[in-house]
Design a protein around this motif. Structure first.
Motif, mmCIF file in Angstrom:
data_model
loop_
_atom_site.group_PDB
_atom_site.id
_atom_site.type_symbol
_atom_site.label_atom_id
_atom_site.label_comp_id
_atom_site.label_asym_id
_atom_site.label_seq_id
_atom_site.Cartn_x
_atom_site.Cartn_y
_atom_site.Cartn_z
ATOM 1 N N ASP A 295 0.819 -1.212 0.000
ATOM 2 C CA ASP A 295 0.000 0.000 0.000
ATOM 3 C C ASP A 295 0.857 1.268 0.000
ATOM 4 O OD1 ASP A 295 0.930 0.018 2.603
ATOM 5 O OD2 ASP A 295 -1.009 -0.408 3.516
ATOM 6 N N VAL A 296 2.071 1.155 -0.541
ATOM 7 C CA VAL A 296 2.952 2.315 -0.726
ATOM 8 C C VAL A 296 3.336 2.384 -2.199
ATOM 9 C CG1 VAL A 296 3.854 2.232 1.631
ATOM 10 C CG2 VAL A 296 5.025 0.958 -0.175
ATOM 11 N N PRO A 297 3.615 3.580 -2.711
ATOM 12 C CA PRO A 297 3.942 3.725 -4.134
ATOM 13 C C PRO A 297 5.305 3.136 -4.479
ATOM 14 C CG PRO A 297 4.221 5.813 -3.004
ATOM 15 C CD PRO A 297 3.581 4.880 -2.015
ATOM 16 N N ASP A 298 5.448 2.735 -5.751
ATOM 17 C CA ASP A 298 6.763 2.298 -6.231
ATOM 18 C C ASP A 298 7.417 3.353 -7.128
ATOM 19 O OD1 ASP A 298 5.186 1.989 -8.477
ATOM 20 O OD2 ASP A 298 5.354 -0.192 -8.567
ATOM 21 N N VAL A 299 6.702 4.430 -7.393
ATOM 22 C CA VAL A 299 7.258 5.597 -8.085
ATOM 23 C C VAL A 299 6.892 6.827 -7.267
ATOM 24 C CG1 VAL A 299 7.154 7.044 -10.137
ATOM 25 C CG2 VAL A 299 7.145 4.554 -10.380
#
Length: 463
Positions: A295-299
């Motif tokens: 639930d965290v961005p990868d960009v």
């Protein structure tokens, strides 16, 4: 005035090309390109058994093992105990450091031992505050992995606990004590890049491991993992291997790319330019590829504003992380100023100084008649906007550590243990740690709220 004086001194040394220069490069022509060496000397020492610093590791995962292996390279340090919530990591600890090692799932057992002088805390972020404070109250010196806190409000409690305990607390941003940082700080203070106008930081990755899809051992289960203790003050959920072994992917336990990677850049930036940090952040990004339940961005792209202070001009900083970089990966950290730029790494610093074009060229002159062009050239020549001295200080110098340099990670632990022995000072204390972590956490607040956020870097709190 002091900064202007430093800048003039740097320019004078660069122009003269003196062999006695401290940081400024040697200049033999209108521009230069050269390579110089960095060096580090360590105090020779011999420690008897009763002079050793006895160390314990709390969190025997990836970073905990890397930290401990580096710490044990410093003379006079012995590992005596390891704590982890997965039995396989306790077994791994004995494989690495011997069967005599004391192991436990309960970190409090380590803190109760009188023979332990210092602890490395390399747990998930949501456990940092409690274990750091408990360790300090137990009379242990603490090396805590970055980010120091998962939430802003936790930082002041750690600062107070450290002061009340009288023990030392070093925050573990590994490159902080490196030769690269040290040289960059010196160059900046001497005015090598003029006034800073921008920081450009990026970290590109192109692998599952780089995106935190760490391997999960085949024996992982509710029997071999103390999952309830792992959850701590986080929301209660059923046993989940991914949440335990890939905790960085979840907001409940980690701090995303900002807390894991931005915080390194803030540590270096604030150290090099002697700053307390930014006062505003605006973030964007998304989950573009690694849709594995995280639930965290990868960009992530975040823009920061730094206010004017006694040590630097007002400037902007751009932080970028891409966990699906088709280029194959890479990274960079570059300070750009009005008179030059520095690219900073743990093992090297590259300074580039260019000539600022102040006289118009063919692009704009084409709009005027030949007669008018000649008049314009004469007017600019009379102003002498590009004196010969502006060319004498242009070029590139790279300072590089030798192949046998022990590295910034080693230097950070060496600094920690020397301070414990009363032979130096901590370079990244809890106040510094909160300013670095706090600045990084602004990216998360802005991203999830979809709006800019403001921060008081001096008081270390949201505005």
């Amino acid at each position: 005035m002091k900064k202007d004086s430093s800048r003039r001194s740097f320019l004078r040394k660069a122009t003269l090309g003196s062999a006695a220069l401290t940081s400024a490069p040697l200049v033999f022509a209108s521009s230069y390109k050269e390579k110089l060496w960095l060096n580090r000397s360590y105090e020779p020492s011999l420690f008897l058994a009763n002079d050793q610093i006895n160390l314990a590791l709390i969190g025997c995962g990836i970073q905990g093992i890397h930290d401990t292996q580096t710490a044990l390279q410093v003379d006079g340090v012995k590992l005596v105990a390891v704590c982890d919530l997965y039995t396989g990591r306790l077994d791994r600890g004995k494989e690495l450091w011997g069967d005599a090692l004391f192991t436990t799932r309960d970190y409090r057992e380590l803190l109760n031992r009188k023979d332990i002088d210092a602890v490395i805390i390399a747990t998930p972020d949501h456990w940092h505050k409690k274990i750091v404070i408990d360790a300090l109250k137990a009379g242990k010196h603490v090396y805590c992995e970055k980010p120091m806190v998962q939430k802003y409000e936790e930082g002041q409690d750690i600062i107070k606990a450290q002061k009340d305990s009288g023990k030392l607390c070093q925050i573990g941003s590994q490159g902080m004590s490196s030769l690269g940082n040290e040289k960059a700080k010196q160059l900046y203070a001497e005015g090598a890049i003029g006034d800073i106008v921008m920081l450009d930081f990026y970290n590109d990755r192109y692998s599952a491991e780089g995106a935190w899809q760490y391997p999960i051992p085949p024996d992982a289960s509710a029997e071999t993992v103390d999952f309830d203790t792992f959850l701590g003050n986080a929301p209660k959920v059923p046993y989940d291997n991914k949440r335990f072994f890939r905790w960085r992917n979840y907001r409940d336990y980690g701090t995303g790319v900002a807390g894991d990677l931005f915080v390194h850049a803030f540590s270096t930036l604030n150290y090099v330019i002697s700053s307390n940090g930014p006062d505003r952040a605006l973030a964007t990004g998304g989950l573009r590829y690694w849709k594995d339940g995280r639930d965290v961005p990868d960009v992530s792209i975040t823009l920061y504003d730094y206010p004017k202070t006694e040590t630097h001009a007002a400037f902007n900083a751009a932080f970028r992380i891409n966990f699906i970089a088709g280029s194959g990966g890479g990274g960079g950290f570059k300070l750009v100023g009005t008179e030059g730029e520095m690219e900073i790494g743990q093992n090297s610093v590259t300074l580039k100084r260019s000539k600022l074009g102040m006289v118009p060229g063919g692009y704009s002159m084409i709009a005027y008649t030949e007669t008018t062009q000649q008049k314009i050239r004469e007017e600019y020549a009379a102003k002498n906007l590009e004196p010969r001295s502006s060319s004498l200080t242009t070029g590139e110098t790279k300072w590089e550590a030798p192949d046998d340099y022990k590295g910034g990670h080693y230097d950070h632990f060496y600094n920690f243990f020397q301070a414990i022995r009363g032979k130096g000072k901590i370079i990244e204390d809890p106040t510094f740690g909160l300013r670095a972590a706090g600045a990084a956490l602004l990216a998360n607040d802005s991203y999830y709220s979809k709006q800019p956020v403001n921060w008081d870097p001096d008081a270390m709190k949201l505005v």
